[in-house]
Structure formats: structure tokens, C-alpha cells
Design a protein around this motif. Structure first.
Motif, PDB file in Angstrom:
ATOM      1  N   ILE A 152       9.223  -1.729   1.884  1.00 40.99           N
ATOM      2  CA  ILE A 152       9.242  -1.110   0.992  1.00 40.99           C
ATOM      3  C   ILE A 152      10.041  -1.547  -0.359  1.00 40.99           C
ATOM      4  O   ILE A 152       9.284  -2.145  -1.102  1.00 40.99           O
ATOM      5  CB  ILE A 152       8.954   0.295   1.290  1.00 40.99           C
ATOM      6  CG1 ILE A 152       7.678   0.492   2.135  1.00 40.99           C
ATOM      7  CG2 ILE A 152       8.138   0.834  -0.094  1.00 40.99           C
ATOM      8  CD1 ILE A 152       7.876   2.430   2.863  1.00 40.99           C
ATOM      9  N   GLN A 153      11.655  -1.607  -0.176  1.00 43.99           N
ATOM     10  CA  GLN A 153      12.371  -2.559  -1.038  1.00 43.99           C
ATOM     11  C   GLN A 153      12.051  -3.846  -1.454  1.00 43.99           C
ATOM     12  O   GLN A 153      11.673  -4.319  -2.845  1.00 43.99           O
ATOM     13  CB  GLN A 153      13.679  -1.587  -0.383  1.00 43.99           C
ATOM     14  CG  GLN A 153      14.787  -1.691  -1.671  1.00 43.99           C
ATOM     15  CD  GLN A 153      15.929  -1.401  -1.281  1.00 43.99           C
ATOM     16  OE1 GLN A 153      16.302  -0.853  -0.059  1.00 43.99           O
ATOM     17  NE2 GLN A 153      17.102  -1.640  -2.164  1.00 43.99           N
ATOM     18  N   ARG A 154      11.928  -4.039  -0.510  1.00 44.77           N
ATOM     19  CA  ARG A 154      12.041  -5.650  -0.397  1.00 44.77           C
ATOM     20  C   ARG A 154      10.340  -6.306  -1.162  1.00 44.77           C
ATOM     21  O   ARG A 154      10.568  -6.971  -2.350  1.00 44.77           O
ATOM     22  CB  ARG A 154      11.096  -6.351   0.479  1.00 44.77           C
ATOM     23  CG  ARG A 154      11.708  -7.527   0.908  1.00 44.77           C
ATOM     24  CD  ARG A 154      11.277  -8.632   2.125  1.00 44.77           C
ATOM     25  NE  ARG A 154      10.094  -8.364   3.267  1.00 44.77           N
ATOM     26  CZ  ARG A 154       8.745  -8.171   2.762  1.00 44.77           C
ATOM     27  NH1 ARG A 154       8.503  -9.489   1.750  1.00 44.77           N
ATOM     28  NH2 ARG A 154       8.272  -7.788   3.558  1.00 44.77           N
ATOM     29  N   VAL A 155       9.065  -5.534  -1.203  1.00 47.90           N
ATOM     30  CA  VAL A 155       7.924  -6.029  -1.581  1.00 47.90           C
ATOM     31  C   VAL A 155       7.895  -5.123  -3.198  1.00 47.90           C
ATOM     32  O   VAL A 155       7.497  -5.838  -3.902  1.00 47.90           O
ATOM     33  CB  VAL A 155       6.709  -5.380  -1.271  1.00 47.90           C
ATOM     34  CG1 VAL A 155       6.289  -5.849   0.381  1.00 47.90           C
ATOM     35  CG2 VAL A 155       7.013  -3.502  -0.657  1.00 47.90           C
ATOM     36  N   SER A 186       1.140  -0.866  -0.009  1.00 45.63           N
ATOM     37  CA  SER A 186       0.092  -0.459  -0.183  1.00 45.63           C
ATOM     38  C   SER A 186       0.739   1.359   0.112  1.00 45.63           C
ATOM     39  O   SER A 186       0.741   2.331  -0.879  1.00 45.63           O
ATOM     40  CB  SER A 186      -0.399   0.528   1.150  1.00 45.63           C
ATOM     41  OG  SER A 186      -1.832  -0.996   1.503  1.00 45.63           O
ATOM     42  N   MET A 187       2.042   1.715   0.776  1.00 52.21           N
ATOM     43  CA  MET A 187       3.265   2.468   0.942  1.00 52.21           C
ATOM     44  C   MET A 187       3.636   2.475   0.015  1.00 52.21           C
ATOM     45  O   MET A 187       4.254   3.774  -0.991  1.00 52.21           O
ATOM     46  CB  MET A 187       3.541   2.589   1.848  1.00 52.21           C
ATOM     47  CG  MET A 187       2.742   2.573   3.413  1.00 52.21           C
ATOM     48  SD  MET A 187       3.785   2.121   4.634  1.00 52.21           S
ATOM     49  CE  MET A 187       4.643   4.140   4.915  1.00 52.21           C
ATOM     50  N   LEU A 188       3.614   1.261  -1.189  1.00 46.06           N
ATOM     51  CA  LEU A 188       4.317   1.001  -1.840  1.00 46.06           C
ATOM     52  C   LEU A 188       4.017   1.776  -3.229  1.00 46.06           C
ATOM     53  O   LEU A 188       4.719   3.045  -4.026  1.00 46.06           O
ATOM     54  CB  LEU A 188       5.413   0.152  -2.566  1.00 46.06           C
ATOM     55  CG  LEU A 188       5.671  -0.106  -4.206  1.00 46.06           C
ATOM     56  CD1 LEU A 188       7.362   0.726  -4.292  1.00 46.06           C
ATOM     57  CD2 LEU A 188       6.378  -1.616  -4.447  1.00 46.06           C
ATOM     58  N   GLN A 225      13.699  -0.595  -6.428  1.00 45.29           N
ATOM     59  CA  GLN A 225      14.456  -2.048  -6.036  1.00 45.29           C
ATOM     60  C   GLN A 225      15.620  -1.900  -5.776  1.00 45.29           C
ATOM     61  O   GLN A 225      15.835  -2.428  -5.031  1.00 45.29           O
ATOM     62  CB  GLN A 225      13.922  -2.646  -7.428  1.00 45.29           C
ATOM     63  CG  GLN A 225      12.629  -2.528  -7.641  1.00 45.29           C
ATOM     64  CD  GLN A 225      12.044  -4.080  -8.939  1.00 45.29           C
ATOM     65  OE1 GLN A 225      12.788  -3.390 -10.347  1.00 45.29           O
ATOM     66  NE2 GLN A 225      11.400  -4.361  -8.814  1.00 45.29           N
ATOM     67  N   GLU A 226      16.682  -0.995  -6.107  1.00 41.90           N
ATOM     68  CA  GLU A 226      17.938  -0.900  -5.988  1.00 41.90           C
ATOM     69  C   GLU A 226      18.297   0.177  -4.982  1.00 41.90           C
ATOM     70  O   GLU A 226      19.113  -0.479  -4.448  1.00 41.90           O
ATOM     71  CB  GLU A 226      18.595  -0.390  -7.445  1.00 41.90           C
ATOM     72  CG  GLU A 226      18.332  -1.812  -8.333  1.00 41.90           C
ATOM     73  CD  GLU A 226      18.663  -0.579  -9.278  1.00 41.90           C
ATOM     74  OE1 GLU A 226      19.595  -0.327  -9.779  1.00 41.90           O
ATOM     75  OE2 GLU A 226      18.691  -2.195 -11.065  1.00 41.90           O
ATOM     76  N   GLU A 227      17.643   0.700  -4.989  1.00 41.85           N
ATOM     77  CA  GLU A 227      18.192   2.054  -4.201  1.00 41.85           C
ATOM     78  C   GLU A 227      17.173   2.035  -3.034  1.00 41.85           C
ATOM     79  O   GLU A 227      17.212   3.076  -1.470  1.00 41.85           O
ATOM     80  CB  GLU A 227      17.720   3.541  -4.798  1.00 41.85           C
ATOM     81  CG  GLU A 227      19.562   3.341  -5.868  1.00 41.85           C
ATOM     82  CD  GLU A 227      19.708   4.049  -6.353  1.00 41.85           C
ATOM     83  OE1 GLU A 227      18.381   5.099  -6.042  1.00 41.85           O
ATOM     84  OE2 GLU A 227      19.125   4.424  -7.495  1.00 41.85           O
ATOM     85  N   GLY A 228      15.610   1.770  -3.203  1.00 41.95           N
ATOM     86  CA  GLY A 228      14.580   1.966  -1.943  1.00 41.95           C
ATOM     87  C   GLY A 228      14.703   3.277  -2.209  1.00 41.95           C
ATOM     88  O   GLY A 228      13.768   4.093  -2.976  1.00 41.95           O
ATOM     89  N   ILE A 229      14.182   4.007  -0.840  1.00 45.78           N
ATOM     90  CA  ILE A 229      13.485   5.334  -1.210  1.00 45.78           C
ATOM     91  C   ILE A 229      13.760   5.919   0.331  1.00 45.78           C
ATOM     92  O   ILE A 229      14.692   5.327   1.151  1.00 45.78           O
ATOM     93  CB  ILE A 229      11.471   5.086  -0.858  1.00 45.78           C
ATOM     94  CG1 ILE A 229      11.663   5.107   0.627  1.00 45.78           C
ATOM     95  CG2 ILE A 229      11.007   4.548  -1.721  1.00 45.78           C
ATOM     96  CD1 ILE A 229      10.046   4.997   1.212  1.00 45.78           C
ATOM     97  N   SER A 230      14.137   7.741   0.536  1.00 49.31           N
ATOM     98  CA  SER A 230      14.798   8.162   1.344  1.00 49.31           C
ATOM     99  C   SER A 230      13.917   7.653   2.580  1.00 49.31           C
ATOM    100  O   SER A 230      12.667   7.979   2.639  1.00 49.31           O
ATOM    101  CB  SER A 230      14.803   9.969   0.536  1.00 49.31           C
ATOM    102  OG  SER A 230      13.699   9.989   0.631  1.00 49.31           O
ATOM    103  N   ASP A 231      14.522   9.049   3.394  1.00 51.28           N
ATOM    104  CA  ASP A 231      14.386   8.745   4.650  1.00 51.28           C
ATOM    105  C   ASP A 231      12.118   9.835   4.856  1.00 51.28           C
ATOM    106  O   ASP A 231      11.651   9.956   5.061  1.00 51.28           O
ATOM    107  CB  ASP A 231      15.374   9.820   5.849  1.00 51.28           C
ATOM    108  CG  ASP A 231      16.355   8.197   6.222  1.00 51.28           C
ATOM    109  OD1 ASP A 231      15.963   7.299   5.930  1.00 51.28           O
ATOM    110  OD2 ASP A 231      17.352   9.109   6.848  1.00 51.28           O
TER     111      ASP A 231
END
Length: 442
Positions: free
Chosen positions: A415-418, A285-287, A353-359
Motif C-alpha cells: 500500500i505504501q509502495r503504490v 483499491s485498499m489505498l 507515502q512516507e509513513e505507510g499505515i498502521s497495523d
């Protein structure tokens, strides 16, 4: 994606720990016929919402008779043995009320909002719908024309209107989610009155329904009226059909072209999701909110504002009981080829997928999801729907008090994993919507 119900109102830059979820109080009980009843008292305004959620949607249909659940959404406004044909809406509206209904792949939901002194009327009306709905030739023929017109307006005559059915039939190869709730007009036209009557007897029964009353009510009086109007309704004679089909995981991309009455090409991408009550659904949902959730989402900022390769990017995130689907669609800017737009979309997905998201983006997502939860139950209609869905979808009405904690447990790593697990570029559906004048000659 939806968890209970989502809101559009921002309450400020708050983090999850700074705003505790106010506990929602309710009472619930079961009748001997299997009807589950949920009551929530809120005396702040003199209104009451009465809703009935039937646990039947398009997935419960015979593959040769699709569209029945949606058809019954309309048919059950025809009236009953004791309510004249066409008078159902007039009676509610004549008492100062509003009413509506919707059908999904999993459920059919009816609700009306009335002044609180009309609660007994609402309960009587819903009991009539459950026990005595008019399922006859006149009603069926009338609603066939209504559904035909709805199909023309929403699907056939609307640009890009067929995105949902065209995507579903490719995203699901085994599960009955492969057809949209609107179903097939050929199937509805071919069905006999006996088939419609049997569908009503099978699914619109108390042991397949959840009655929710929210608003300015007295608990004891409400329970007394519920028993008065619903206890006499017999339990369904048959076991409720629930498909137990598991959709196989895709290992190859499905790619196709749809030629439509449009002028500008569109790119559609669809990814299969886990069941709605799966633990990963919160991170998903967050992604999806991060990718496509409004003007500040990644896709809009990059593809619409910065690169100007798309006129807009939106999503149809369907969270479903047996495994949903995340549909992302974008309309190309003039002069931009679909393949070029698709390539840029894929790059953005791969960056997550590779870097994720920022704080900073993660904090923003937490704020949005928190506010969605709070606003989703800020109205009586939202409260009634949230309580109903909590019980039916998650098996526990108290889920309405647990959902914020569940989102608070999601991490950036989740989030990066899903994103890597579910947005699989090799196991998705990709459709290009192109103008009909580009279709090759047969």
C-alpha cells in the motif's frame, strides 16, 4: 475502487484468514457464433437474473462520434421487429420483473430480474435485442431527446456535474478514455442513421457478448433455451475494434480552473492508474478505501471532522481495462481557500507515502475488502454481474473464486509502495472549481 462489485454491509471484525471465500459454482459454454454463456444455479429463492454484457463502451467509439455506446444503452429498449416500440419494459414489468442497463468506458450491461418461471421470456427478449433491435429514425430521434435531458440533469444543471468529463479530457491525452460515456450531443446530432446501424452491426453481436443466467434454474433446460433463442444469431462480420493506444505517463502536473454554477469552491485531483487486471490494482483499491472510503477514512476524519477545512471528501475511482483514473474531489468549507485545502490533502497523501499505515488501519482495510467481496455476490444480480465481469475483464470466470486470495496477499508495504508510485504529485491533474461570478471578465 471496484473489484467485481463492492458492498456496503460490514460483517464484523474478521480478518481474511477467518472467513474463507465460499466457492461459487457455475457452468459455461460457447455457441458456434461466439456467444459465451455462464450459468449459476441457486435455488434458495424462485428468481432468476438474465444479463448480457456487450464488450463495447465509449473507448470503442470514433472520436468524431462520441456517445454512441451510451446512446445504444437507451436505443436498445426501443423494441425489435417482434416487440412493439416502447413495449420492452412493459413486458418485463408486466411479468413481475425489473430491468436496467448501464454503460461504462469499457462495457454495456443489460439485465433483468424475473420469477424463475419466466426465464424463457427473458432469454427471448435478450435474443430479440441482439438480433432485431429497432435502429431506425423514429427510435434515434426519440432517444436523442432522452439523452439530451439526461445530459442536462446529470451534467449541465447539476452543481459540480462536469467533474468527470472535465477531468477525463485532461487526464488522457491519447487514449479514448479522454471523453466520458455521455459523449457529445453535437456528434449524436450529426450522425446519420446509417452510422447508428453500422455501430449496432459492429458491436452488438454474439461474439462480442457474454450471456449470464443466475438463480433458480435447471442447467440442462437453460442450455436448451439458450441454444433455441441465440444459436440462429449470426456472428459479427467484422473484427471487433479494440483501441491499442497506450496513454503516455505524465511527468508534469496539469492544473486548471473550471468556473461553474456553484457557490462553494471544490478541489479535484486525479491520478492515472494501471489497467484493471494489473497486480497493483488490489493494493490501490485498499489505498483508495483508506483515503476516501466513507466516514472513517483518513481524508474525512482529518479534513472534515478534525480540521473542518472541507464539507466532504469523496472519490470517483474508475478501474478501467486500459488504465483507469483515481479522481478525488473535496468541497471546501466556507472561508477556506482551495489552495489551503489542496495543501492539506497533499500533506495527508505524503504522510501515507512516507509513513505507510498502521497495523490497526491495515486490519480494518482487510475486513472491509473481504466483506465487499462477500456482499458483492450476495444477490443474484450481483452474482450475474460478477461472473460476467470476471470472464470479460479478467479472462477467467473463476476469478470470482480467486479475488479474495488476491487481496489477502496485499501487505502494508504494498500500500505504501503504490501510494508513492501512482499518487505522483508531479504527474497528476488538479482542477479548482470556482463560482462563475469569480470568472475574470473577457
Amino acid at each position: 475502487m471496484r473489484k467485481i462489485t463492492v458492498l456496503g454491509l460490514m460483517l464484523g471484525l474478521l480478518s481474511f484468514p477467518s472467513l474463507a471465500q465460499k466457492k461459487i459454482e457455475f457452468k459455461e459454454f460457447d455457441l458456434d457464433n461466439g456467444l459465451h454463456v455462464i450459468m449459476h444455479q441457486d435455488q434458495s429463492t424462485p428468481i432468476v437474473v438474465t444479463s448480457v454484457l456487450y464488450h463495447v463502451g465509449s473507448k470503442n467509439e470514433n472520436p468524431e462520434r462520441t456517445g454512441f455506446a451510451h446512446f445504444f444503452e437507451h436505443l436498445m429498449f426501443e423494441g425489435s421487429e417482434n416487440i412493439e416500440r416502447g413495449e420492452y419494459m412493459n413486458i418485463i414489468q408486466g411479468r413481475g420483473g425489473t430491468l436496467n442497463a448501464y454503460t461504462s468506458n469499457d462495457i454495456t450491461y443489460y439485465y433483468e430480474t424475473l420469477p424463475s418461471n419466466e426465464l424463457e421470456l427473458a432469454l427471448y427478449m435478450e435474443s430479440e435485442r441482439m438480433l432485431h433491435s429497432k435502429v431506425d429514425e423514429t427510435g434515434v430521434e426519440t432517444q436523442r431527446e432522452v439523452v439530451k435531458e439526461e445530459r442536462r440533469q446529470r451534467y449541465e444543471n447539476q452543481p459540480y456535474g462536469t467533474i468527470l468529463p472535465e477531468t477525463l479530457k485532461r487526464a488522457y491525452s491519447k487514449h479514448p478514455y479522454q471523453w466520458a460515456p455521455i459523449g457529445s450531443m453535437d456528434h449524436l446530432n450529426a450522425a446519420s442513421i446509417e452510422e447508428f446501424q453500422q455501430f449496432y452491426k459492429d458491436f452488438y453481436v454474439p461474439n462480442n457478448a457474454t450471456l449470464t443466467i443466475a438463480g433458480d434454474i435447471d442447467y440442462d433446460q437453460t442450455e436448451e433455451w439458450v441454444k433455441k433463442y441465440f444459436s440462429e444469431i449470426p456472428k459479427g462480420e467484422k473484427e471487433i475494434y479494440r483501441p491499442d493506444i497506450v496513454e503516455p505517463k505524465k511527468t508534469e502536473e496539469i492544473r486548471d480552473i473550471v468556473y461553474d454554477n456553484i457557490q462553494i469552491p471544490a478541489v479535484i485531483q486525479a491520478y492515472n492508474l494501471p489497467p484493471e487486471n494489473h497486480p497493483d490494482s488490489y493494493a490501490l483499491s485498499m489505498l483508495s478505501t483508506y483515503l476516501t472510503g466513507g466516514a472513517s477514512s483518513l481524508m474525512t476524519k482529518e479534513l472534515v471532522d478534525k480540521q473542518q477545512k472541507a464539507l466532504f471528501v469523496q472519490a470517483i475511482p474508475l478501474e478501467l481495462e486500459d488504465g483507469g483514473i483515481f479522481i478525488m474531489y473535496s468541497i471546501a468549507n466556507r472561508g477556506v481557500e482551495p489552495a489551503d485545502l489542496e495543501s492539506e490533502i497533499d500533506k495527508l497523501i505524503q504522510s501515507v507515502q512516507e509513513e505507510g499505515i498502521s497495523d490497526r488501519e491495515f486490519q480494518k482495510l482487510q475486513n472491509i475488502m473481504e466483506n465487499n467481496i462477500v456482499s458483492g455476490v450476495s444477490s443474484m444480480s450481483g452474482m450475474a454481474e460478477a461472473l460476467s465481469q470476471a470472464y470479460v475483464t479478467f479472462g477467467d470466470t473463476d476469478y470470482v473464486n480467486q479475488v479474495m486470495d488476491a487481496f489477502a496477499q496485499v501487505t502494508k508495504a504494498d500500500i505504501q509502495r503504490v501510494a508513492n508510485e501512482y499518487l505522483n504529485l508531479n504527474g497528476r491533474v488538479v482542477l479548482y472549481y470556482l463560482p462563475k461570478d469569480q470568472e475574470p471578465a473577457q
